[in-house]
Design a protein around this motif. Structure first.
Motif, PDB file in Angstrom:
ATOM      1  N   VAL A  96       0.812  -1.280   0.048  1.00  0.00           N
ATOM      2  CA  VAL A  96      -0.173  -0.125  -0.141  1.00  0.00           C
ATOM      3  C   VAL A  96       0.908   1.025  -0.108  1.00  0.00           C
ATOM      4  N   ALA A  97       1.086   1.743  -0.989  1.00  0.00           N
ATOM      5  CA  ALA A  97       1.957   3.052  -1.212  1.00  0.00           C
ATOM      6  C   ALA A  97       0.924   4.378  -1.020  1.00  0.00           C
ATOM      7  N   PRO A  98       1.721   5.494  -0.800  1.00  0.00           N
ATOM      8  CA  PRO A  98       1.085   6.660  -0.701  1.00  0.00           C
ATOM      9  C   PRO A  98       0.494   7.310  -1.858  1.00  0.00           C
ATOM     10  N   GLU A  99      -0.622   7.832  -1.961  1.00  0.00           N
ATOM     11  CA  GLU A  99      -1.448   8.244  -3.081  1.00  0.00           C
ATOM     12  C   GLU A  99      -0.559   9.152  -3.690  1.00  0.00           C
ATOM     13  N   ALA A 100      -0.956   9.202  -5.164  1.00  0.00           N
ATOM     14  CA  ALA A 100      -0.474  10.168  -6.053  1.00  0.00           C
ATOM     15  C   ALA A 100      -0.592  11.813  -5.717  1.00  0.00           C
ATOM     16  N   THR A 101       0.272  12.675  -5.780  1.00  0.00           N
ATOM     17  CA  THR A 101      -0.169  13.923  -5.722  1.00  0.00           C
ATOM     18  C   THR A 101      -0.570  14.705  -6.912  1.00  0.00           C
ATOM     19  N   ASP A 102      -0.128  14.126  -8.125  1.00  0.00           N
ATOM     20  CA  ASP A 102      -0.185  14.599  -9.446  1.00  0.00           C
ATOM     21  C   ASP A 102      -0.561  13.491 -10.355  1.00  0.00           C
ATOM     22  N   LEU A 103      -1.506  13.934 -11.270  1.00  0.00           N
ATOM     23  CA  LEU A 103      -1.939  12.862 -12.673  1.00  0.00           C
ATOM     24  C   LEU A 103      -1.147  13.552 -13.735  1.00  0.00           C
ATOM     25  N   MET A 104      -0.597  12.200 -14.361  1.00  0.00           N
ATOM     26  CA  MET A 104       0.053  12.775 -15.981  1.00  0.00           C
ATOM     27  C   MET A 104      -1.060  12.348 -16.908  1.00  0.00           C
ATOM     28  N   HIS A 105      -0.979  12.937 -18.124  1.00  0.00           N
ATOM     29  CA  HIS A 105      -1.808  12.626 -19.154  1.00  0.00           C
ATOM     30  C   HIS A 105      -1.222  12.490 -20.460  1.00  0.00           C
ATOM     31  N   ASP A 106      -1.692  11.962 -21.215  1.00  0.00           N
ATOM     32  CA  ASP A 106      -0.925  11.671 -22.547  1.00  0.00           C
ATOM     33  C   ASP A 106      -0.685  12.969 -23.298  1.00  0.00           C
ATOM     34  N   GLY A 107       0.582  13.245 -23.787  1.00  0.00           N
ATOM     35  CA  GLY A 107       0.831  14.529 -24.323  1.00  0.00           C
ATOM     36  C   GLY A 107       1.384  15.597 -23.696  1.00  0.00           C
ATOM     37  N   ASP A 108       1.296  15.163 -22.078  1.00  0.00           N
ATOM     38  CA  ASP A 108       1.924  16.214 -21.167  1.00  0.00           C
ATOM     39  C   ASP A 108       3.459  16.488 -21.343  1.00  0.00           C
ATOM     40  N   PHE A 117      10.752  16.402 -21.037  1.00  0.00           N
ATOM     41  CA  PHE A 117       9.997  15.076 -21.385  1.00  0.00           C
ATOM     42  C   PHE A 117       8.583  14.809 -21.904  1.00  0.00           C
ATOM     43  N   GLU A 118       8.464  14.422 -22.881  1.00  0.00           N
ATOM     44  CA  GLU A 118       6.828  13.998 -23.366  1.00  0.00           C
ATOM     45  C   GLU A 118       6.530  12.768 -22.645  1.00  0.00           C
ATOM     46  N   VAL A 119       5.311  12.854 -22.241  1.00  0.00           N
ATOM     47  CA  VAL A 119       4.516  11.851 -21.558  1.00  0.00           C
ATOM     48  C   VAL A 119       3.801  11.165 -22.666  1.00  0.00           C
ATOM     49  N   ARG A 120       3.889   9.696 -22.929  1.00  0.00           N
ATOM     50  CA  ARG A 120       3.380   8.999 -24.253  1.00  0.00           C
ATOM     51  C   ARG A 120       2.481   7.823 -23.145  1.00  0.00           C
ATOM     52  N   HIS A 121       1.060   8.054 -23.332  1.00  0.00           N
ATOM     53  CA  HIS A 121       0.233   7.202 -22.657  1.00  0.00           C
ATOM     54  C   HIS A 121       0.568   5.539 -23.328  1.00  0.00           C
ATOM     55  N   THR A 122       0.885   4.589 -22.899  1.00  0.00           N
ATOM     56  CA  THR A 122       1.226   3.164 -23.481  1.00  0.00           C
ATOM     57  C   THR A 122       0.377   2.299 -22.647  1.00  0.00           C
ATOM     58  N   PRO A 123      -0.741   1.982 -22.884  1.00  0.00           N
ATOM     59  CA  PRO A 123      -1.578   1.008 -22.213  1.00  0.00           C
ATOM     60  C   PRO A 123      -1.424  -0.163 -22.523  1.00  0.00           C
ATOM     61  N   GLY A 124      -1.625  -1.065 -21.978  1.00  0.00           N
ATOM     62  CA  GLY A 124      -1.637  -2.634 -22.369  1.00  0.00           C
ATOM     63  C   GLY A 124      -1.028  -3.413 -21.404  1.00  0.00           C
ATOM     64  N   HIS A 125       0.157  -3.376 -20.770  1.00  0.00           N
ATOM     65  CA  HIS A 125       0.813  -4.035 -20.010  1.00  0.00           C
ATOM     66  C   HIS A 125      -0.022  -3.719 -18.637  1.00  0.00           C
ATOM     67  N   SER A 126      -0.427  -2.576 -18.312  1.00  0.00           N
ATOM     68  CA  SER A 126      -1.155  -1.844 -17.438  1.00  0.00           C
ATOM     69  C   SER A 126      -2.035  -0.853 -18.188  1.00  0.00           C
ATOM     70  N   PRO A 127      -3.297  -0.318 -17.550  1.00  0.00           N
ATOM     71  CA  PRO A 127      -3.975   0.630 -18.046  1.00  0.00           C
ATOM     72  C   PRO A 127      -3.421   1.930 -18.199  1.00  0.00           C
ATOM     73  N   GLY A 128      -2.515   2.290 -17.315  1.00  0.00           N
ATOM     74  CA  GLY A 128      -2.099   3.402 -16.937  1.00  0.00           C
ATOM     75  C   GLY A 128      -0.608   3.498 -17.324  1.00  0.00           C
ATOM     76  N   GLY A 129       0.244   2.776 -18.297  1.00  0.00           N
ATOM     77  CA  GLY A 129       1.589   2.709 -18.401  1.00  0.00           C
ATOM     78  C   GLY A 129       1.968   3.912 -19.376  1.00  0.00           C
ATOM     79  N   VAL A 130       3.040   4.516 -19.064  1.00  0.00           N
ATOM     80  CA  VAL A 130       3.463   5.509 -19.826  1.00  0.00           C
ATOM     81  C   VAL A 130       4.984   5.642 -20.174  1.00  0.00           C
ATOM     82  N   ALA A 131       5.415   5.919 -21.140  1.00  0.00           N
ATOM     83  CA  ALA A 131       6.575   6.356 -21.508  1.00  0.00           C
ATOM     84  C   ALA A 131       7.104   7.539 -21.408  1.00  0.00           C
ATOM     85  N   LEU A 132       8.316   7.886 -21.138  1.00  0.00           N
ATOM     86  CA  LEU A 132       8.936   9.146 -20.812  1.00  0.00           C
ATOM     87  C   LEU A 132       9.833   9.566 -21.866  1.00  0.00           C
TER      88      LEU A 132
END
Length: 196
Positions: A96-108, A117-132
């Protein structure tokens, strides 16, 4: 590599000494030691996704660097505190980890000093996977979406195989062949090598 799953967790820093922790696996002491040895200031903790092996040390990191906000993709906001979603319950060591304080979105765009760094949403392995993606350095931190000679698992309850393949083909293989890929497990590779 941290913990029993040998998770690749990264400290990324700018010349100014500003730094990010990218994923924080079990027994994160080596990350903290690196930060201290180089006099870095942790400005953000950024999670490529919220599976247990990438967040097991997050509580320790939050205690060590209380001013550093925790970023996760919006699709996995609830994973950090849910042992079923983050898969830790199934491994018999609930996280049980601390809650996130900020959310990332595709294209951020996220800035580390003068480095964007560009945030790219890369779902599949998990629904909210991202590549930086850092195009000037030709660098992609991809979590568990793509590995050297392999791809991320898609047999977990919240995984999606077709989405994973779309993410790889449309979000990662569109990068230049020379792009260095830093995955969540195993050795680094390049987009060109994985494309071939």
């Amino acid at each position: 590599m941290l913990g029993p799953f040998q998770t690749n967790c990264y400290v990324v820093s700018a010349e100014s000494g500003a730094a990010w922790l990218i994923d924080v696996g079990d027994s994160p002491g080596p990350m903290f030691e690196h930060v201290e040895a180089h006099g870095l200031t942790v400005e953000k903790i950024v999670l490529t996704h919220a599976h247990a092996d990438h967040i097991a040390g997050l509580s320790e990191a939050a205690e060590r660097f209380p001013d550093a906000p925790i970023y996760i993709h919006e699709a996995e906001q609830g994973f950090l505190t849910d042992t079923t979603l983050n898969l830790s319950a199934g491994f018999g060591m609930p996280v049980v980890a601390p809650e996130a304080t900020d959310l990332m979105h595709d294209g951020d765009t996220m800035s580390l000093g003068p480095i964007d760094f560009e945030v790219r949403h890369t779902p599949g392995h998990s629904p909210g996977g991202v590549a930086l993606i850092q195009p000037d350095a030709g660098l992609a931190l991809v979590g568990d979406t793509l590995f050297a000679g392999s791809i991320g698992r898609f047999d977990f309850p919240t995984s999606d195989g077709p989405a994973l393949l779309r993410s790889i083909h449309e979000r990662l293989l569109t990068l230049p062949d020379t792009t260095r890929v830093l995955p969540g497990h195993g050795p680094a590779t390049t987009i060109g090598r994985e494309r071939s």
